[in-house]
Design an enzyme around this catalytic site. Sequence first.
Site, PDB file in Angstrom:
ATOM      1  N   HIS A 248      88.421  60.979 112.128  1.00  0.00           N
ATOM      2  CA  HIS A 248      87.646  60.226 113.110  1.00  0.00           C
ATOM      3  C   HIS A 248      88.190  60.518 114.494  1.00  0.00           C
ATOM      4  CE1 HIS A 248      85.580  56.893 115.058  1.00  0.00           C
ATOM      5  NE2 HIS A 248      84.814  56.873 113.986  1.00  0.00           N
TER       6      HIS A 248
ATOM      7  N   ASP B  82      81.941  56.256 106.620  1.00  0.00           N
ATOM      8  CA  ASP B  82      80.896  56.842 105.780  1.00  0.00           C
ATOM      9  C   ASP B  82      81.359  57.169 104.364  1.00  0.00           C
ATOM     10  OD1 ASP B  82      79.157  56.660 107.878  1.00  0.00           O
ATOM     11  OD2 ASP B  82      79.699  58.622 108.682  1.00  0.00           O
TER      12      ASP B  82
END
Length: 374
Positions: free
Chosen positions: A259, A310
């Site tokens: 991320h 996700d």
Amino acid sequence: MADATGKGLEGVVAAQTKISDVDGRKGKLFYAGYDIADLAAHATFEETIHLLHHLELPTASQLSETVATLRAESTLDPSLVELVASLAERTGPMTTLRTAVSAAAALDPDDQQSPEANLRKAYRLMAKTPQIVATYQRLRTGADAIEPRDDLGVAANFLYALTGKQPDPQVARDFDVVLVLYADHTLNASTFAGRVAAATLADMYAAATAAVATLQGPLHGGAIEAVREMLEEIGSPEQAPGWVRERLAAKQKVMGFGHRVYKTWDPRATVLRDIAERLGRQFGDTRWYDTSIRVQEAVMEEKRLYPNVDFYTASVYSALGLPPDLYTPLFATARMAGWTAHIREQYADNRLIRPDSEYVGPAPRSWKPLESRG
Ligand SMILES: CC(C)(COP(=O)(O)OP(=O)(O)OC[C@H]1O[C@@H](n2cnc3c(N)ncnc32)[C@H](O)[C@@H]1OP(=O)(O)O)[C@@H](O)C(=O)NCCC(=O)NCCS
């Protein structure tokens, strides 16, 4: 480490916002000061919508009003259903959603752009998005579109509009929590795109369309579907460690990890991991969850990368039996809350967003007539 060339705008502060905040080192996410862990435990999606748009939790009467407005605005105009039907025959759900969001501008009764009109438009967009996605799925499978019910919230109504059956209350609540978790996330790529469009004073639907368009790619909203494909390819929990090692040795990415902001656990991923486990057990199929756990352990061991939001959502949606190409549209369904809140925030204190670029092309040179070009 921030890219010294500024590529990807890492570390650049491009807007001030009161809507949400991330502490990537501590793994914390707040919506208007409320910790996402508390919101996941207590808030409904409707409460979250009010919070993102008004920066306060709703009172009981404000919440009833939000619920009533979202219900009243969720019915689709027949011309929009017709558009979705014709797109469902030839294209995927994200293209359909992007086109339908854009087309919905033509049906909006407010022809002005006052703050009050923009708030109404925002609620219309939030109410219609899940209905567009459910209608698309019904029509492409040869079923009839289902009108939303007056007695169900956004999450339960979506599952009802998709299947025609009233969902189990725990399943509806789990999906509600997924919507809460995905509702906003500071200046992610799609929200930034929406704010850039809004900063030109393009209208609410234009800015929301830009946001939907930007969500599509596998480095952003498309990652959930890519995780599902990866889990299918891996096949079983036992094969996960070897698959991960090979993948990383080939310098390829493992979807659902890494991320730009979080350098530890994404706080949403821990909630989603628990939902994935519960739903897997409830529906008697834990293979998605079990494979995910082994992938996550292997990625941590090999590369010390944490799962992002996700990663476990793919197992949640797989357990629910949702078609993989609906995963990104469902992300959009939740994020429409954040997008529209950010677009309104941009309008409220606007300046055109227009960064500089560093020119790295040829030095100035003389014009070459056509006949002398080789
Ligand atoms: C999310 C993402 C786009 C962030 O990208 P970014 O901030 O530009 O980070 P980078 O791609 O520069 O990655 C930094 C380092 O971590 C590695 N890395 C990042 N994500 C990785 C992943 N999913 N799998 C393997 N390695 C990864 C990169 O290879 C790079 O390693 P290096 O320094 O040895 O070259 C990126 O982590 C990614 O592509 N993840 C997979 C897609 C995904 O899950 N997207 C959903 C995001 S919520």
